[in-house]
Design a protein around this motif. Structure first.
Motif, short mmCIF file in Angstrom:
data_model
loop_
_atom_site.label_atom_id
_atom_site.label_comp_id
_atom_site.label_asym_id
_atom_site.label_seq_id
_atom_site.Cartn_x
_atom_site.Cartn_y
_atom_site.Cartn_z
N PHE A 42 0.68 -0.93 0.11
CA PHE A 42 0.47 0.27 -0.06
C PHE A 42 0.97 1.37 0.25
O PHE A 42 2.04 1.15 0.55
CB PHE A 42 -1.10 -0.05 1.16
N ASP A 43 0.44 2.01 -0.37
CA ASP A 43 1.04 4.09 -0.72
C ASP A 43 0.49 4.44 1.17
O ASP A 43 1.15 5.29 1.63
CB ASP A 43 0.88 4.37 -1.48
N TYR A 44 -0.93 4.24 1.52
CA TYR A 44 -1.68 5.37 1.56
C TYR A 44 -2.53 5.04 2.22
O TYR A 44 -3.62 4.17 0.92
CB TYR A 44 -1.43 6.51 1.68
N SER A 45 -3.09 4.48 3.23
CA SER A 45 -4.51 3.57 3.80
C SER A 45 -4.95 4.18 5.09
O SER A 45 -4.31 4.71 6.30
CB SER A 45 -4.27 2.48 3.84
N GLU A 46 -6.74 4.21 5.24
CA GLU A 46 -7.05 4.02 6.74
C GLU A 46 -7.37 2.67 6.76
O GLU A 46 -7.91 2.02 5.54
CB GLU A 46 -8.68 5.65 6.06
N VAL A 60 -1.94 4.10 7.79
CA VAL A 60 -1.00 4.33 7.62
C VAL A 60 -0.04 4.73 6.55
O VAL A 60 -1.42 4.82 5.16
CB VAL A 60 -0.52 2.78 7.12
N ALA A 61 0.94 4.85 5.91
CA ALA A 61 1.70 4.67 4.74
C ALA A 61 2.96 4.32 4.50
O ALA A 61 3.48 4.25 4.86
CB ALA A 61 2.25 6.31 4.92
N LEU A 62 2.92 3.91 3.25
CA LEU A 62 4.17 3.48 2.46
C LEU A 62 4.38 2.04 3.39
O LEU A 62 5.43 1.83 4.12
CB LEU A 62 5.40 3.97 2.06
N LYS A 81 -3.43 7.68 14.20
CA LYS A 81 -4.60 7.17 14.25
C LYS A 81 -4.96 9.10 13.93
O LYS A 81 -6.06 9.93 13.67
CB LYS A 81 -4.84 7.48 16.05
N ASP A 82 -3.73 10.33 13.37
CA ASP A 82 -4.04 11.65 12.74
C ASP A 82 -4.04 11.50 11.64
O ASP A 82 -2.90 11.62 10.79
CB ASP A 82 -3.65 12.60 13.86
N SER A 83 -5.06 11.19 10.44
CA SER A 83 -4.86 11.87 9.34
C SER A 83 -4.43 13.05 8.98
O SER A 83 -3.51 12.47 7.73
CB SER A 83 -7.29 11.49 9.03
N GLU A 84 -4.72 13.98 9.35
CA GLU A 84 -4.12 14.86 8.33
C GLU A 84 -2.14 14.79 8.24
O GLU A 84 -1.16 14.72 7.80
CB GLU A 84 -4.16 16.12 8.99
N GLN A 85 -2.56 14.43 10.02
CA GLN A 85 0.02 14.20 10.27
C GLN A 85 0.16 12.93 9.21
O GLN A 85 1.36 13.19 8.10
CB GLN A 85 -0.23 13.65 11.60
N ALA A 86 -0.98 11.93 9.21
CA ALA A 86 -0.32 10.36 7.75
C ALA A 86 -0.11 11.20 6.70
O ALA A 86 0.20 10.83 6.01
CB ALA A 86 -1.24 9.73 8.49
N GLU A 87 -1.67 12.33 6.26
CA GLU A 87 -1.77 12.34 4.99
C GLU A 87 0.15 13.11 4.60
O GLU A 87 0.82 13.35 3.61
CB GLU A 87 -2.35 13.28 4.61
N ARG A 88 0.76 14.44 6.09
CA ARG A 88 1.61 15.40 5.52
C ARG A 88 2.95 13.80 5.46
O ARG A 88 3.96 14.69 4.46
CB ARG A 88 1.94 16.06 6.54
N ILE A 89 3.07 13.31 6.57
CA ILE A 89 4.44 12.36 6.23
C ILE A 89 4.26 11.45 5.26
O ILE A 89 5.39 10.99 4.97
CB ILE A 89 4.42 11.79 7.59
#
Length: 110
Positions: A42-46, A60-62, A81-89
């Protein structure tokens, strides 16, 4: 089924779940008890955990999901658990990955 989510920081989640939903490169996967063994990236997923208790989604990312004999292991470069932080990372990691795959003259290295 046992679900474990690990990032470079350490164990992010570990526990028994009824199942979960994750977006992989092949599409959305719903994983339930007795699911066939598989490996998926996966690249990025909820991640939505399916259980009787309402739980917060995990982002999660990468990374990859490895499911063997009712044990799901998710290895990710980042989990939160923070979607905005996960998207930035994710964006930062994705840019780094793209720049590392290019040579000094800008051509892709395979």
């Amino acid at each position: 089924m046992k679900l474990k989510i690990v990032s470079p920081i350490g164990n992010f989640f570990e526990g028994e779940v009824e199942g979960f939903v994750i977006d992989t490169r092949e599409g959305q996967q719903t994983v339930l008890e007795e699911h066939i063994d598989f490996l998926s990236f996966f690249d990025y997923s909820e991640i939505i955990i399916l259980d009787n208790n309402a739980s917060e989604p995990i982002f999660v990312a990468l990374g990859y999901l490895h499911l063997v004999q009712n044990e799901a292991n998710i290895m990710a470069q980042f989990a939160s658990k923070d979607s905005e932080q996960a998207e930035r990372i994710f964006e930062r990691l994705n840019k780094r990955k793209q720049s590392e795959s290019r040579g000094s003259n800008g051509e892709r290295i395979f």
